[in-house]
Scaffold this motif. Structure first.
Motif, PDB file in Angstrom:
ATOM      1  N   TRP A 196      -4.795 -10.785  18.328  1.00  0.00           N
ATOM      2  CA  TRP A 196      -5.664 -11.809  18.879  1.00  0.00           C
ATOM      3  C   TRP A 196      -4.872 -13.048  19.286  1.00  0.00           C
ATOM      4  O   TRP A 196      -3.747 -13.276  18.846  1.00  0.00           O
ATOM      5  CB  TRP A 196      -6.766 -12.179  17.892  1.00  0.00           C
ATOM      6  CG  TRP A 196      -6.304 -12.916  16.653  1.00  0.00           C
ATOM      7  CD1 TRP A 196      -6.188 -14.269  16.484  1.00  0.00           C
ATOM      8  CD2 TRP A 196      -5.910 -12.326  15.414  1.00  0.00           C
ATOM      9  NE1 TRP A 196      -5.743 -14.557  15.230  1.00  0.00           N
ATOM     10  CE2 TRP A 196      -5.576 -13.389  14.539  1.00  0.00           C
ATOM     11  CE3 TRP A 196      -5.802 -11.004  14.959  1.00  0.00           C
ATOM     12  CZ2 TRP A 196      -5.134 -13.163  13.245  1.00  0.00           C
ATOM     13  CZ3 TRP A 196      -5.373 -10.781  13.663  1.00  0.00           C
ATOM     14  CH2 TRP A 196      -5.042 -11.846  12.816  1.00  0.00           C
ATOM     15  N   VAL A 197      -5.526 -13.830  20.167  1.00  0.00           N
ATOM     16  CA  VAL A 197      -4.995 -15.144  20.565  1.00  0.00           C
ATOM     17  C   VAL A 197      -5.895 -16.206  19.945  1.00  0.00           C
ATOM     18  O   VAL A 197      -7.114 -16.189  20.148  1.00  0.00           O
ATOM     19  CB  VAL A 197      -4.976 -15.297  22.095  1.00  0.00           C
ATOM     20  CG1 VAL A 197      -4.460 -16.683  22.471  1.00  0.00           C
ATOM     21  CG2 VAL A 197      -4.131 -14.217  22.740  1.00  0.00           C
ATOM     22  N   SER A 198      -5.302 -17.112  19.172  1.00  0.00           N
ATOM     23  CA  SER A 198      -6.047 -18.246  18.624  1.00  0.00           C
ATOM     24  C   SER A 198      -5.478 -19.531  19.206  1.00  0.00           C
ATOM     25  O   SER A 198      -4.270 -19.660  19.413  1.00  0.00           O
ATOM     26  CB  SER A 198      -5.970 -18.258  17.101  1.00  0.00           C
ATOM     27  OG  SER A 198      -4.642 -18.451  16.668  1.00  0.00           O
ATOM     28  N   GLN A 206      -1.405 -19.137  19.621  1.00  0.00           N
ATOM     29  CA  GLN A 206      -0.617 -18.184  18.852  1.00  0.00           C
ATOM     30  C   GLN A 206      -1.110 -16.774  19.151  1.00  0.00           C
ATOM     31  O   GLN A 206      -2.318 -16.554  19.328  1.00  0.00           O
ATOM     32  CB  GLN A 206      -0.761 -18.440  17.350  1.00  0.00           C
ATOM     33  CG  GLN A 206       0.133 -19.509  16.785  1.00  0.00           C
ATOM     34  CD  GLN A 206       0.086 -19.517  15.272  1.00  0.00           C
ATOM     35  OE1 GLN A 206      -0.981 -19.611  14.663  1.00  0.00           O
ATOM     36  NE2 GLN A 206       1.251 -19.406  14.654  1.00  0.00           N
ATOM     37  N   LEU A 207      -0.167 -15.828  19.202  1.00  0.00           N
ATOM     38  CA  LEU A 207      -0.506 -14.407  19.313  1.00  0.00           C
ATOM     39  C   LEU A 207      -0.231 -13.780  17.952  1.00  0.00           C
ATOM     40  O   LEU A 207       0.917 -13.744  17.490  1.00  0.00           O
ATOM     41  CB  LEU A 207       0.335 -13.735  20.394  1.00  0.00           C
ATOM     42  CG  LEU A 207       0.087 -12.238  20.594  1.00  0.00           C
ATOM     43  CD1 LEU A 207      -1.338 -11.978  21.072  1.00  0.00           C
ATOM     44  CD2 LEU A 207       1.085 -11.645  21.576  1.00  0.00           C
ATOM     45  N   LEU A 208      -1.286 -13.307  17.298  1.00  0.00           N
ATOM     46  CA  LEU A 208      -1.180 -12.821  15.931  1.00  0.00           C
ATOM     47  C   LEU A 208      -1.658 -11.386  15.836  1.00  0.00           C
ATOM     48  O   LEU A 208      -2.482 -10.918  16.637  1.00  0.00           O
ATOM     49  CB  LEU A 208      -2.010 -13.705  14.986  1.00  0.00           C
ATOM     50  CG  LEU A 208      -1.574 -15.168  14.900  1.00  0.00           C
ATOM     51  CD1 LEU A 208      -2.604 -15.995  14.129  1.00  0.00           C
ATOM     52  CD2 LEU A 208      -0.213 -15.291  14.247  1.00  0.00           C
ATOM     53  N   LEU A 209      -1.164 -10.693  14.824  1.00  0.00           N
ATOM     54  CA  LEU A 209      -1.470  -9.286  14.594  1.00  0.00           C
ATOM     55  C   LEU A 209      -1.746  -9.084  13.115  1.00  0.00           C
ATOM     56  O   LEU A 209      -1.057  -9.651  12.254  1.00  0.00           O
ATOM     57  CB  LEU A 209      -0.281  -8.423  15.011  1.00  0.00           C
ATOM     58  CG  LEU A 209      -0.298  -6.951  14.610  1.00  0.00           C
ATOM     59  CD1 LEU A 209      -1.276  -6.183  15.496  1.00  0.00           C
ATOM     60  CD2 LEU A 209       1.095  -6.349  14.724  1.00  0.00           C
ATOM     61  N   GLN A 218       0.924 -11.303  11.354  1.00  0.00           N
ATOM     62  CA  GLN A 218       2.277 -11.436  11.889  1.00  0.00           C
ATOM     63  C   GLN A 218       2.193 -12.061  13.270  1.00  0.00           C
ATOM     64  O   GLN A 218       1.364 -11.674  14.098  1.00  0.00           O
ATOM     65  CB  GLN A 218       2.946 -10.066  11.978  1.00  0.00           C
ATOM     66  CG  GLN A 218       4.328 -10.081  12.612  1.00  0.00           C
ATOM     67  CD  GLN A 218       4.930  -8.687  12.706  1.00  0.00           C
ATOM     68  OE1 GLN A 218       4.465  -7.755  12.062  1.00  0.00           O
ATOM     69  NE2 GLN A 218       5.970  -8.558  13.522  1.00  0.00           N
ATOM     70  N   ALA A 219       3.069 -13.046  13.533  1.00  0.00           N
ATOM     71  CA  ALA A 219       3.138 -13.675  14.853  1.00  0.00           C
ATOM     72  C   ALA A 219       4.007 -12.821  15.768  1.00  0.00           C
ATOM     73  O   ALA A 219       5.111 -12.426  15.399  1.00  0.00           O
ATOM     74  CB  ALA A 219       3.702 -15.082  14.741  1.00  0.00           C
ATOM     75  N   LEU A 220       3.476 -12.526  16.967  1.00  0.00           N
ATOM     76  CA  LEU A 220       4.223 -11.708  17.918  1.00  0.00           C
ATOM     77  C   LEU A 220       4.861 -12.540  19.017  1.00  0.00           C
ATOM     78  O   LEU A 220       5.929 -12.204  19.519  1.00  0.00           O
ATOM     79  CB  LEU A 220       3.289 -10.669  18.560  1.00  0.00           C
ATOM     80  CG  LEU A 220       2.707  -9.591  17.643  1.00  0.00           C
ATOM     81  CD1 LEU A 220       1.796  -8.672  18.447  1.00  0.00           C
ATOM     82  CD2 LEU A 220       3.806  -8.794  16.966  1.00  0.00           C
TER      83      LEU A 220
END
Length: 644
Positions: A196-198, A206-209, A218-220
């Motif tokens: 997701w993007v927050s 942030q792009l997170l998984l 985890q940040a991608l």
């Protein structure tokens, strides 16, 4: 002449396993248009579903009627016509289609998320069900069996949740962020992941998984970047468009390595536009393929790259599938995949509107570009394919759908798969020496054009040799054929279909039937008399009341048989011997019946050529022998029982 081992035939006969159709020459095929539906089609989406009657892949469309705000669905069973449009919901307010997953539609009205669809069992419509209130529109996705969405908690806080049945799991805890976009799917080993993007109040992203149920995301992406167009592939890889500050937008990917860590790799590309998401990622058989659209102010292109086999994360240099001047809208570009290959489609802008084009990739090479149709006004063209996260079907690549005006919907697919041919079951025991072979075919897109029927025979002593097939009918539209079965032999048949564009399917499963060795095919000693009887197999019986009278069949290599007798109230007994060893003693006494099967076997004996002997062991009582089922794969007694 094709040869099939007898052991292989036996496996097919006994198990009835279906044979998957083979791939053939790829051809783009249009179905009948969904024209004049009466709807003003907007928000068109397409997906596949498993047809409950055939268990094959069907196609489903959903859209919103802009005139009535109804949620509408139409489906197409494999090889059938489209259903009439079905109104699933007429919500109060304008609905937003969030996701089509098989036969289930998720839609939101304001912040209320609901689901509706068709029952998988009978394709009957369900009633709309409210899933949640306070849903952030545009954040609905699925991760495996989980439905995922962002929930607005008020006071500037949101959280990300997943639901499976009645269970609600928090994927990302409440925070002062705005969830911009989500995508979900299954990573290798079937772990449900969400990416997701927050966006924070200062508009940094942030792009997170995270895996559903895990509390350590985890940040991608890189600090200071913005993100768009998330895609989670059926193979478990992730792709997105990332723009770092004033730099050009990039296509980037993340792959799960063998140690369970996500590794990020860029894809060679020229400048794109992250403000207009344009990415589609999918898995092909044996390799990973990425397709994306690049757009600047005045030119566009459609590009593809494949993941290298030798070096993980090393994407190949892009291949340009098409390019031109003007604007190719993000919703005028789509891609899909299946076990047979990958397909991409787009609506190329031109002076008259736009032209829907498509390319198909099988193996490692994209085929020539095909023209699927034209759209008079480019703004009317909206392309849709199933989500890249959807698992491909064995039936081939999922279709492309597009709008061609207010109420005109077109659907096209790359037909590169031959038809599936299914034979009708036959009794493994044949008592009239006549087999009616029946079969049927199914082809999803171009229809069945013709069938080829093959037959093969083997005798009662065969079991280790090859079964030789020969063509009985070369090309026919018929779906049945009368075949003769010789006494004592087994006759098998299989059929294969060719579709309307020349794709040839695999052979159908094999069906076989066995006729008994007639009493006249046995060597008889003194003490037997022939009886003419219209109700017996081939109209004759052998009768004996003499103890010690024998019937002999030489060089029999198996250890099982089934004796066919006429049962009478005071019938005598017969002993079955193989190589002089007694297998079983059978009684022919009982209520009067014709064609009574009496099995006998000796599993402890090894298969080898022996003399089979039937010896009368009673005295003065009639023994009436009609025939013997002999061979490696005998029918069961029920199949050979007296039909009267």
């Amino acid at each position: 002449m094709k040869r099939t081992t007898l052991a292989g035939v036996a496996g097919l006969v006994l198990s009835g396993l279906a044979v998957l159709p083979a791939s053939a020459a790829p051809t783009w095929v249009d179905t009948d248009d969904l024209v004049d539906t009466g709807d003003q089609v907007t928000q068109l989406q397409v997906d596949t579903f498993v047809d409950p009657s055939t268990h094959a892949q069907g196609t489903v469309l959903t859209w919103v009627d802009a005139a009535t705000d109804d949620v509408v669905l139409a489906y197409r069973r494999p090889g059938a016509a489209w259903s009439a449009p079905i109104t699933l919901a007429d919500p109060t307010g304008a609905p937003r289609l969030e996701q089509l997953a098989g036969l289930t539609v998720s839609y939101s009205v304001g912040s209320t998320l609901s689901t509706v669809g068709l029952r998988p069992s009978d394709l009957g419509a369900t009633l709309p069900t409210v899933v949640a209130d306070h849903v952030v529109p545009g954040t609905v996705t699925t991760a495996g069996e989980h439905l995922v969405w962002a929930e607005d908690l008020g006071d500037g806080k949101q959280r990300l949740v997943a639901r499976n049945g009645s269970s609600l799991v928090e994927v990302a805890p409440a925070a002062e962020v705005t969830f911009v976009e989500t995508a979900g799917g299954l990573a290798p080993f079937d772990f449900p992941y969400v990416v997701w993007v927050s966006q924070a109040p200062d508009r940094s992203q942030q792009l997170l998984l995270n895996m559903v149920g895990n509390r350590s995301p985890q940040a991608l992406g890189r600090t200071g970047s913005t993100y768009a167009d998330l895609a989670f592939s059926a193979s478990g890889e992730i792709a997105w468009v990332e723009k770092a500050g004033s730099a050009a937008a990039e296509v980037r990917t993340a792959l799960l390595d063998r140690l369970g860590s996500w590794q990020v790799f860029g894809v060679p590309a020229s400048a794109g536009n992250a403000a207009e998401p344009s990415l589609a990622k999918f898995l092909g058989p044996g390799d990973h393929v990425l397709v994306w659209r690049e757009q600047d102010d005045s030119t566009w292109s459609v590009k593809s790259s494949a993941l290298g086999v030798s070096t993980a994360g090393a994407w190949s240099a892009p291949v340009t599938l098409d390019s031109g001047a003007g604007v190719l809208g993000a919703d005028q570009f789509a891609a899909s995949a299946g076990p047979g290959g990958q397909a991409v489609s787009w609506c190329r802008p031109d002076a008259a509107g736009c032209t829907v084009r498509a390319a198909f990739r099988s193996g490692t090479t994209w085929g020539p570009t095909a023209t699927l149709g034209t759209v008079a006004t480019a703004a009317d063209a909206r392309l849709a394919t199933p989500s890249p996260a959807a698992v491909g079907s064995q039936d081939g690549v999922a279709p492309t759908a597009w709008t061609d005006g207010g109420d005109d919907v077109r659907v096209s697919a790359n037909d590169h798969v031959g038809p599936m041919t299914t034979p009708r079951n036959v009794s493994r025991a044949n008592l009239d020496n006549r087999l009616i072979a029946r079969w049927s075919g199914r082809d999803d897109w171009s229809g069945v054009a013709s069938y080829r029927l093959q037959v093969a025979d083997f005798g009662p002593r065969q079991g280790n040799g090859d079964l030789r097939w020969r063509t009985a009918v070369g090309a026919t539209s018929r779906t049945q054929r009368a075949l003769r079965v010789a006494p004592g032999s087994t006759r098998c048949f299989q059929a294969r279909a060719t579709d309307g564009v020349g794709n040839v399917g695999d052979e159908s499963p094999v069906r076989c039937t066995m006729a008994p060795v007639d009493d006249r095919g046995l060597h008889r000693s003194k003490g037997w008399s022939r009886v003419r009887d219209a109700k017996s197999y081939r109209n004759t019986l052998l009768r004996s009341t003499r103890k010690g009278a024998t019937l002999t069949f030489r060089n029999y290599p198996f250890t099982s048989l089934m004796l066919l007798v006429r049962q009478v109230p005071r019938g005598g007994k017969v002993e079955v011997l193989l190589g002089g060893r007694r297998i079983r003693t059978l009684s022919t006494a009982g209520p009067a019946k014709r064609m009574v099967p009496l099995p006998a076997d000796r599993d402890s004996l090894r298969s080898q050529k022996r003399t089979l002997q039937l010896r009368v062991v009673s005295s003065g009582r009639p023994v009436l022998i009609d025939g013997v089922f002999l061979g490696q794969f005998l029918p069961n007694p029920r199949e050979a029982r007296d039909p009267s």
